[in-house]
Design an enzyme around this catalytic site. Structure first.
Site, mmCIF file in Angstrom:
data_model
loop_
_atom_site.group_PDB
_atom_site.id
_atom_site.type_symbol
_atom_site.label_atom_id
_atom_site.label_comp_id
_atom_site.label_asym_id
_atom_site.label_seq_id
_atom_site.Cartn_x
_atom_site.Cartn_y
_atom_site.Cartn_z
ATOM 1 N N GLY A 45 -19.526 -62.318 -54.846
ATOM 2 C CA GLY A 45 -20.272 -62.277 -53.587
ATOM 3 C C GLY A 45 -20.467 -60.891 -52.999
ATOM 4 N N SER A 46 -20.475 -59.848 -53.844
ATOM 5 C CA SER A 46 -20.638 -58.508 -53.266
ATOM 6 C C SER A 46 -22.064 -58.294 -52.742
ATOM 7 C CB SER A 46 -20.249 -57.423 -54.272
ATOM 8 O OG SER A 46 -21.167 -57.351 -55.330
ATOM 9 N N ARG B 262 -28.184 -81.795 -64.289
ATOM 10 C CA ARG B 262 -28.764 -80.776 -63.412
ATOM 11 C C ARG B 262 -29.543 -81.376 -62.242
ATOM 12 N NH1 ARG B 262 -28.114 -75.771 -65.402
ATOM 13 N NH2 ARG B 262 -27.894 -75.646 -67.646
ATOM 14 N N LEU C 285 -31.726 -73.526 -62.332
ATOM 15 C CA LEU C 285 -32.200 -74.559 -61.404
ATOM 16 C C LEU C 285 -33.371 -75.323 -62.013
ATOM 17 C CD1 LEU C 285 -31.966 -72.172 -58.367
ATOM 18 C CD2 LEU C 285 -30.580 -74.243 -58.683
ATOM 19 N N HIS D 210 -31.506 -59.820 -60.096
ATOM 20 C CA HIS D 210 -31.142 -59.855 -61.512
ATOM 21 C C HIS D 210 -30.750 -58.447 -61.952
ATOM 22 C CE1 HIS D 210 -31.098 -61.272 -65.636
ATOM 23 N NE2 HIS D 210 -31.725 -60.160 -65.963
ATOM 24 N N ASP E 32 -35.775 -66.060 -64.554
ATOM 25 C CA ASP E 32 -35.943 -64.603 -64.362
ATOM 26 C C ASP E 32 -37.407 -64.182 -64.500
ATOM 27 O OD1 ASP E 32 -33.181 -64.361 -64.030
ATOM 28 O OD2 ASP E 32 -32.859 -64.061 -66.172
HETATM 29 C C1 GAR Z 1 -24.951 -59.333 -59.772
HETATM 30 O O1 GAR Z 1 -24.917 -58.248 -60.656
HETATM 31 C C2 GAR Z 1 -26.251 -60.076 -59.911
HETATM 32 O O2 GAR Z 1 -27.352 -59.271 -60.182
HETATM 33 C C3 GAR Z 1 -25.949 -60.972 -61.087
HETATM 34 O O3 GAR Z 1 -24.630 -61.394 -60.890
HETATM 35 C C4 GAR Z 1 -23.929 -60.392 -60.181
HETATM 36 C C5 GAR Z 1 -23.282 -61.047 -58.990
HETATM 37 O O4 GAR Z 1 -22.419 -60.149 -58.333
HETATM 38 N N1 GAR Z 1 -26.855 -62.076 -61.140
HETATM 39 C C6 GAR Z 1 -27.286 -62.606 -62.281
HETATM 40 O O5 GAR Z 1 -26.929 -62.229 -63.367
HETATM 41 C C7 GAR Z 1 -28.269 -63.741 -62.098
HETATM 42 N N2 GAR Z 1 -28.847 -64.105 -63.338
HETATM 43 P P1 GAR Z 1 -21.919 -60.459 -56.867
HETATM 44 O O6 GAR Z 1 -21.377 -61.889 -56.880
HETATM 45 O O7 GAR Z 1 -20.820 -59.460 -56.627
HETATM 46 O O8 GAR Z 1 -23.083 -60.312 -55.934
#
Ligand code: GAR
Length: 210
Positions: free
Chosen positions: A12-13, A65, A93, A109, A145
């Site tokens: 969740g950053s 799903r 999704l 992404h 994507d």
């Molecule tokens: C991020 O790097 C985001 O771009 C990626 O997951 C990470 C989540 O980090 N998302 C994907 O790969 C989606 N296909 P976070 O939980 O620290 O925000």
């Protein structure tokens, strides 16, 4: 006051970067809920520390799903959000879900799309020998994507990079980029109309960054 729901699966950053920017810059918006498909997502307590209500819709509790997406949509719709933000939400999704939120569902992404859609983007970028890598924010479409690109931030690939060091550089770029896009949406400067992207001209420079 626009209402935003953020969906996460893990750390969740990016969610936290958005929560911080929303509070610090007094956006005319409120993050009304953070929803995770994983009960152990590290971002859930972080959201609560920021005073945001959290919910879990555990995908393992649903048979397929479509059933999961229906439950997720119910949880989202209870908040009647203007925008749904995918921030490290790691479930594919269904078309029905994506269509339901068309024009108000965005994702980040960790690559410069259309390069390296899918998983493991940093390792694949290194293997491909690219000199620039980065992050993309896009509207979500039924193609994974593949929706309209709103904003991208490029980072250089260093000769001694590992997937981890490159990933850290990309993540820092994500934290700069995603709040800008969400703010632009809140201010009605970013719209999807008939699958065409409408951007306010004053936003253009900040949506293509290095
Ligand atoms: C991020 O790097 C985001 O771009 C990626 O997951 C990470 C989540 O980090 N998302 C994907 O790969 C989606 N296909 P976070 O939980 O620290 O925000």
């Amino acid at each position: 006051m626009k209402k935003i729901v953020i969906l996460i699966s893990g750390r969740g950053s990016n969610m936290e970067a958005i929560l911080r920017a929303c509070a610090a810059d007094r956006w005319p918006a409120r993050i009304v809920a953070v929803i995770s498909n994983r009960p152990d997502a590290a971002g859930l307590p972080v959201a609560r520390q920021h005073g945001v209500a959290t919910e879990v819709v555990d995908h393992r509790a649903y048979d397929g799903r479509a059933a999961f997406d229906a439950a997720l949509a119910d949880a989202i719709d209870a908040h009647a959000p203007d925008l749904v933000v995918l921030a490290g939400f790691m479930r594919v999704l269904t078309d029905g879900f994506v269509t339901r939120y068309s024009g108000r569902l965005i994702n980040i992404h960790p690559s410069l799309l259309p390069s390296f859609a899918g998983l493991d983007t940093h390792r694949r970028a290194l293997e491909a020998g690219v000199r620039w890598h980065g992050a993309t924010v896009h509207f979500v479409s039924p193609t994974v994507d593949g929706g309209r690109i709103i904003a991208q931030c490029a980072v250089p690939v260093h000769p001694d990079d590992s997937p981890a060091t490159l990933g850290e550089r990309v993540l820092a770029a994500e934290h700069a980029l995603y709040p800008r896009v969400v703010r632009g949406y809140v201010d009605d400067q970013i719209k999807l109309v008939d699958d065409d992207l409408l951007l306010a001209p004053q936003l253009w420079p900040s949506l293509a960054c290095v």
